[in-house]
Scaffold this motif. Sequence first.
Motif, PDB file in Angstrom:
ATOM      1  N   GLY A  38       0.794  -1.219   0.000  1.00 60.05           N
ATOM      2  CA  GLY A  38       0.000   0.000   0.000  1.00 60.05           C
ATOM      3  C   GLY A  38       0.826   1.268   0.000  1.00 60.05           C
ATOM      4  N   ILE A  39       1.958   1.256   0.693  1.00 56.63           N
ATOM      5  CA  ILE A  39       2.813   2.455   0.729  1.00 56.63           C
ATOM      6  C   ILE A  39       3.356   2.740  -0.662  1.00 56.63           C
ATOM      7  CG2 ILE A  39       4.957   3.422   1.653  1.00 56.63           C
ATOM      8  CD1 ILE A  39       4.318   1.840   4.256  1.00 56.63           C
ATOM      9  N   GLU A  40       3.827   1.702  -1.340  1.00 48.83           N
ATOM     10  CA  GLU A  40       4.325   1.841  -2.701  1.00 48.83           C
ATOM     11  C   GLU A  40       3.217   2.363  -3.621  1.00 48.83           C
ATOM     12  OE1 GLU A  40       6.818  -0.994  -5.815  1.00 48.83           O
ATOM     13  OE2 GLU A  40       5.540  -1.936  -4.315  1.00 48.83           O
ATOM     14  N   ALA A  41       1.994   1.882  -3.421  1.00 48.92           N
ATOM     15  CA  ALA A  41       0.861   2.325  -4.234  1.00 48.92           C
ATOM     16  C   ALA A  41       0.562   3.802  -4.013  1.00 48.92           C
ATOM     17  CB  ALA A  41      -0.370   1.478  -3.928  1.00 48.92           C
ATOM     18  N   ILE A  42       0.600   4.239  -2.755  1.00 50.32           N
ATOM     19  CA  ILE A  42       0.333   5.646  -2.459  1.00 50.32           C
ATOM     20  C   ILE A  42       1.398   6.542  -3.071  1.00 50.32           C
ATOM     21  CG2 ILE A  42       0.285   7.347  -0.575  1.00 50.32           C
ATOM     22  CD1 ILE A  42      -1.392   5.288   0.975  1.00 50.32           C
ATOM     23  N   VAL A  43       2.661   6.135  -3.000  1.00 52.06           N
ATOM     24  CA  VAL A  43       3.743   6.911  -3.624  1.00 52.06           C
ATOM     25  C   VAL A  43       3.499   7.004  -5.128  1.00 52.06           C
ATOM     26  CG1 VAL A  43       6.206   6.882  -4.173  1.00 52.06           C
ATOM     27  CG2 VAL A  43       5.450   6.439  -1.837  1.00 52.06           C
ATOM     28  N   HIS A  44       3.106   5.895  -5.733  1.00 52.69           N
ATOM     29  CA  HIS A  44       2.835   5.894  -7.175  1.00 52.69           C
ATOM     30  C   HIS A  44       1.660   6.812  -7.524  1.00 52.69           C
ATOM     31  CE1 HIS A  44       2.568   4.391 -11.269  1.00 52.69           C
ATOM     32  NE2 HIS A  44       1.262   4.286 -11.072  1.00 52.69           N
ATOM     33  N   ILE A  45       0.575   6.702  -6.781  1.00 56.94           N
ATOM     34  CA  ILE A  45      -0.598   7.536  -7.042  1.00 56.94           C
ATOM     35  C   ILE A  45      -0.264   9.008  -6.861  1.00 56.94           C
ATOM     36  CG2 ILE A  45      -2.922   8.107  -6.202  1.00 56.94           C
ATOM     37  CD1 ILE A  45      -3.198   5.020  -5.656  1.00 56.94           C
ATOM     38  N   GLU A  46       0.514   9.338  -5.826  1.00 56.09           N
ATOM     39  CA  GLU A  46       0.929  10.729  -5.626  1.00 56.09           C
ATOM     40  C   GLU A  46       1.796  11.217  -6.779  1.00 56.09           C
ATOM     41  OE1 GLU A  46       2.602  10.612  -1.681  1.00 56.09           O
ATOM     42  OE2 GLU A  46       0.655  11.030  -0.759  1.00 56.09           O
TER      43      GLU A  46
END
Length: 135
Positions: A38-46
């Motif tokens: 999830g952290i990697e996903a949030i960084v990507h979405i940001e």
Amino acid sequence: MNTKNVLLIENCMLDAILIKESLQQNGGPCNINLLEDGIEAIVHIESVLQDKNNEIPDLIIANEELIMINGVNILSKISKLNNFYIPVIIMTSSGSEIQPHFNRHTCCYISKPLEIKEFLKVFREIKYYWLSLVN
């Protein structure tokens, strides 16, 4: 035929491989960006929010049971993509005793089938519906 972009957020590598295989078979071409937590996903979405040149996904498939930040929490970041409508599928392997966590960003909530043939069939149908008919 246009290539579709899928953001797959899945921490089980076997499930990720099966999902990628079923999305890449049958129908149009599909780029799959796999993120494992999830952290990697949030960084990507940001990064998508900051740099509009990044490819906006045509579909997001997120595992509800991610270790650090679950798929439902990731939806709060997706809500900031105001100018885009991205279908989001939340998937779970918890079974039917868990109530789905729908919000305005979730298109559907699925239980991962245990049988491989059924698992592949579900994701072929997801591709057909969300990347061919709807998108």
